[in-house]
Design a protein around this motif. Structure first.
Motif, PDB file in Angstrom:
ATOM      1  N   ILE A   1     -72.508 -32.966  -8.513  1.00 44.14           N
ATOM      2  CA  ILE A   1     -72.873 -31.496  -7.975  1.00 44.14           C
ATOM      3  C   ILE A   1     -72.360 -30.359  -8.656  1.00 44.14           C
ATOM      4  O   ILE A   1     -70.880 -30.509  -9.162  1.00 44.14           O
ATOM      5  CB  ILE A   1     -72.229 -31.533  -6.447  1.00 44.14           C
ATOM      6  CG1 ILE A   1     -72.774 -32.672  -5.581  1.00 44.14           C
ATOM      7  CG2 ILE A   1     -72.148 -30.112  -5.742  1.00 44.14           C
ATOM      8  CD1 ILE A   1     -72.187 -32.604  -3.939  1.00 44.14           C
ATOM      9  N   GLY A   2     -72.992 -29.157  -8.896  1.00 43.25           N
ATOM     10  CA  GLY A   2     -72.502 -28.608  -9.660  1.00 43.25           C
ATOM     11  C   GLY A   2     -71.863 -27.317  -8.653  1.00 43.25           C
ATOM     12  O   GLY A   2     -71.208 -27.673  -7.646  1.00 43.25           O
ATOM     13  N   THR A   3     -71.651 -26.159  -9.343  1.00 42.26           N
ATOM     14  CA  THR A   3     -70.813 -25.038  -8.643  1.00 42.26           C
ATOM     15  C   THR A   3     -71.563 -23.684  -8.484  1.00 42.26           C
ATOM     16  O   THR A   3     -71.092 -22.641  -8.000  1.00 42.26           O
ATOM     17  CB  THR A   3     -69.591 -24.604  -9.707  1.00 42.26           C
ATOM     18  OG1 THR A   3     -70.196 -24.146 -10.800  1.00 42.26           O
ATOM     19  CG2 THR A   3     -68.522 -25.586  -9.664  1.00 42.26           C
TER      20      THR A   3
ATOM     21  N   GLU B   1     -75.652 -24.870  -4.005  1.00 44.49           N
ATOM     22  CA  GLU B   1     -75.149 -26.214  -3.805  1.00 44.49           C
ATOM     23  C   GLU B   1     -73.651 -25.975  -2.867  1.00 44.49           C
ATOM     24  O   GLU B   1     -73.497 -26.738  -2.040  1.00 44.49           O
ATOM     25  CB  GLU B   1     -74.579 -26.909  -5.352  1.00 44.49           C
ATOM     26  CG  GLU B   1     -76.010 -27.045  -6.169  1.00 44.49           C
ATOM     27  CD  GLU B   1     -75.186 -27.389  -7.461  1.00 44.49           C
ATOM     28  OE1 GLU B   1     -75.912 -28.497  -8.230  1.00 44.49           O
ATOM     29  OE2 GLU B   1     -74.782 -26.750  -8.099  1.00 44.49           O
ATOM     30  N   TYR B   2     -73.153 -24.738  -3.238  1.00 47.11           N
ATOM     31  CA  TYR B   2     -71.970 -24.778  -2.142  1.00 47.11           C
ATOM     32  C   TYR B   2     -72.604 -24.629  -0.820  1.00 47.11           C
ATOM     33  O   TYR B   2     -71.704 -25.207  -0.064  1.00 47.11           O
ATOM     34  CB  TYR B   2     -71.239 -23.225  -2.790  1.00 47.11           C
ATOM     35  CG  TYR B   2     -70.115 -22.781  -1.638  1.00 47.11           C
ATOM     36  CD1 TYR B   2     -69.039 -23.372  -1.722  1.00 47.11           C
ATOM     37  CD2 TYR B   2     -70.229 -21.907  -0.792  1.00 47.11           C
ATOM     38  CE1 TYR B   2     -67.977 -23.001  -0.949  1.00 47.11           C
ATOM     39  CE2 TYR B   2     -69.212 -21.493   0.004  1.00 47.11           C
ATOM     40  CZ  TYR B   2     -68.261 -22.035   0.043  1.00 47.11           C
ATOM     41  OH  TYR B   2     -67.117 -21.606   0.814  1.00 47.11           O
ATOM     42  N   ILE B   3     -73.323 -23.681  -0.416  1.00 51.19           N
ATOM     43  CA  ILE B   3     -73.972 -23.741   0.752  1.00 51.19           C
ATOM     44  C   ILE B   3     -74.588 -25.009   1.249  1.00 51.19           C
ATOM     45  O   ILE B   3     -74.218 -25.328   2.642  1.00 51.19           O
ATOM     46  CB  ILE B   3     -75.185 -22.711   0.953  1.00 51.19           C
ATOM     47  CG1 ILE B   3     -74.755 -21.332   0.542  1.00 51.19           C
ATOM     48  CG2 ILE B   3     -75.826 -22.755   2.099  1.00 51.19           C
ATOM     49  CD1 ILE B   3     -75.932 -20.137   0.292  1.00 51.19           C
TER      50      ILE B   3
ATOM     51  N   ARG C   1     -71.131 -26.958   2.429  1.00 50.95           N
ATOM     52  CA  ARG C   1     -70.662 -26.414   3.612  1.00 50.95           C
ATOM     53  C   ARG C   1     -71.485 -27.029   4.724  1.00 50.95           C
ATOM     54  O   ARG C   1     -71.063 -27.130   5.833  1.00 50.95           O
ATOM     55  CB  ARG C   1     -70.558 -24.961   3.284  1.00 50.95           C
ATOM     56  CG  ARG C   1     -69.561 -24.439   2.191  1.00 50.95           C
ATOM     57  CD  ARG C   1     -68.170 -24.910   2.592  1.00 50.95           C
ATOM     58  NE  ARG C   1     -67.380 -24.420   3.976  1.00 50.95           N
ATOM     59  CZ  ARG C   1     -66.305 -24.819   4.100  1.00 50.95           C
ATOM     60  NH1 ARG C   1     -65.540 -25.320   3.335  1.00 50.95           N
ATOM     61  NH2 ARG C   1     -65.986 -24.016   5.349  1.00 50.95           N
ATOM     62  N   SER C   2     -72.798 -26.933   4.550  1.00 52.71           N
ATOM     63  CA  SER C   2     -73.935 -27.131   5.604  1.00 52.71           C
ATOM     64  C   SER C   2     -73.527 -28.543   6.004  1.00 52.71           C
ATOM     65  O   SER C   2     -73.407 -29.030   7.117  1.00 52.71           O
ATOM     66  CB  SER C   2     -75.067 -26.936   5.217  1.00 52.71           C
ATOM     67  OG  SER C   2     -75.464 -25.580   4.928  1.00 52.71           O
ATOM     68  N   CYS C   3     -73.575 -29.609   5.019  1.00 52.14           N
ATOM     69  CA  CYS C   3     -73.265 -30.863   5.433  1.00 52.14           C
ATOM     70  C   CYS C   3     -71.775 -31.188   6.111  1.00 52.14           C
ATOM     71  O   CYS C   3     -71.713 -31.963   6.802  1.00 52.14           O
ATOM     72  CB  CYS C   3     -73.432 -31.661   4.090  1.00 52.14           C
ATOM     73  SG  CYS C   3     -74.890 -31.705   3.153  1.00 52.14           S
ATOM     74  N   THR C   4     -70.859 -30.510   5.515  1.00 54.76           N
ATOM     75  CA  THR C   4     -69.542 -30.602   6.079  1.00 54.76           C
ATOM     76  C   THR C   4     -69.757 -30.120   7.568  1.00 54.76           C
ATOM     77  O   THR C   4     -68.978 -30.799   8.411  1.00 54.76           O
ATOM     78  CB  THR C   4     -68.507 -29.820   5.369  1.00 54.76           C
ATOM     79  OG1 THR C   4     -68.418 -30.258   4.083  1.00 54.76           O
ATOM     80  CG2 THR C   4     -67.091 -29.721   6.051  1.00 54.76           C
ATOM     81  N   LEU C   5     -70.064 -29.107   8.109  1.00 57.78           N
ATOM     82  CA  LEU C   5     -70.432 -28.378   9.194  1.00 57.78           C
ATOM     83  C   LEU C   5     -71.058 -29.477  10.111  1.00 57.78           C
ATOM     84  O   LEU C   5     -70.846 -29.711  11.233  1.00 57.78           O
ATOM     85  CB  LEU C   5     -71.094 -27.208   9.123  1.00 57.78           C
ATOM     86  CG  LEU C   5     -71.118 -26.339  10.641  1.00 57.78           C
ATOM     87  CD1 LEU C   5     -69.673 -25.953  11.087  1.00 57.78           C
ATOM     88  CD2 LEU C   5     -72.086 -25.174  10.193  1.00 57.78           C
ATOM     89  N   PHE C   6     -72.231 -30.044   9.658  1.00 61.04           N
ATOM     90  CA  PHE C   6     -72.916 -30.855  10.498  1.00 61.04           C
ATOM     91  C   PHE C   6     -72.044 -32.401  10.577  1.00 61.04           C
ATOM     92  O   PHE C   6     -72.221 -32.554  11.893  1.00 61.04           O
ATOM     93  CB  PHE C   6     -74.293 -31.509   9.670  1.00 61.04           C
ATOM     94  CG  PHE C   6     -75.112 -32.505  10.065  1.00 61.04           C
ATOM     95  CD1 PHE C   6     -75.891 -32.248  11.187  1.00 61.04           C
ATOM     96  CD2 PHE C   6     -74.840 -33.701   9.464  1.00 61.04           C
ATOM     97  CE1 PHE C   6     -76.301 -33.563  11.971  1.00 61.04           C
ATOM     98  CE2 PHE C   6     -75.711 -34.978  10.209  1.00 61.04           C
ATOM     99  CZ  PHE C   6     -76.285 -34.709  11.252  1.00 61.04           C
TER     100      PHE C   6
END
Length: 271
Positions: A2-4, A8-10, A13-18
């Motif tokens: 995964i890059g920066t 990719e950041y969004i 963060r979306s996966c983490t929120l899910f």
């Protein structure tokens, strides 16, 4: 990998929120299914596999996760406190060994700067160190305040009011049991199960005959050698006398290659 990038950041963060909200959403869905709701709040049933998954998530969250988290966060069980007079004597004995009060206090607060260590931080540390608690108790405030005033005398200054950002060193406990942490069955802070190989690493990884030794490295090695020499003379249970032979070899030879002993090697041998 995964890059920066922003996309990719969004995504991350979306996966983490899910993932963080699976359990609460599952619990809410089960409540809506079981509890009669007004027609306006009526929801359609999800497919059976998804519904079964949500029910399992909700059950795990409510039956296992929440009670277990409460168990992990409960207060540790500490030994019976010694009388106040003995605690005061212990405090005095600790202070008698302090040569640099500012450095002493900073080290207990993980190297924090003076402006970050305030009165409430020091009180919190003393409660843990001498009362085995993190809770404020009006009955003990007079004692803790006395310790703080004594520390101010040592420092030669007043400790600012309030609470700073500094955090003090605490005892290590096992988060699963709230008991003191053990290693191979031995208490970390009492029986020192890792002391032997830590000692070996500390002294064995330093070559006093090297030509590129810094002053800090020399001072660290000298302090460690002094500590272990005094520890050997103080207790029959801690015998590091074999290290003296190594120190003598560093100072007087024989060496693998002809050389002259460094000052730190000779000084360590004399300790």
């Amino acid at each position: 990998m995964i890059g920066t990038s922003t996309v990719e950041y969004i995504f991350i963060r979306s996966c983490t929120l899910f993932l963080h909200n699976i359990a609460p959403v599952s619990l809410l869905y089960c409540v809506l299914l079981l509890h009669p709701m007004p027609a306006a709040l009526y929801i359609n049933r999800l497919p059976l596999p998804i519904e079964a998954w949500l029910v399992a998530e909700a059950a795990f969250f409510a039956i296992f996760f929440l009670p277990y988290r409460w168990h992990l966060q409960r207060s540790a069980i500490h030994p019976i406190l010694p009388p106040r007079e003995e605690r005061a004597k212990l405090f005095e004995r600790c202070n008698a060994t302090v040569r640099d009060p500012e450095k002493y206090l900073s080290k207990w607060f993980l190297g924090a700067k003076e402006e970050h260590i305030k009165r409430e931080n020091v009180k919190e540390f003393f409660r843990w160190a001498f009362l085995n608690t993190g809770q404020t108790n009006n009955e003990d405030e007079e004692e803790i305040e006395g310790y703080v005033k004594t520390m101010e005398k040592l420092l030669g200054r007043n400790i600012p009011l309030g609470k700073g950002s500094a955090r003090s060193i605490r005892t290590v406990t096992d988060p699963a049991t709230s008991e003191p942490l053990r290693h191979d069955g031995d208490l970390i802070w009492t029986e020192l199960p890792t002391f032997g190989y830590t000692f070996t690493d500390e002294l064995g990884n330093f070559n006093p005959l090297a030509s590129n030794i810094t002053n800090d490295e020399s001072r660290r090695w000298e302090n460690a050698t002094t500590f272990f020499a005094q520890l050997t003379s103080a207790s029959a249970n801690t015998d590091f006398s074999l290290w003296a032979l190594t120190a003598f070899q560093y100072a007087f030879g024989p060496w693998e290659t002809p050389t002259s002993p460094s000052g730190i090697a000779v000084q360590a041998a004399c300790l």
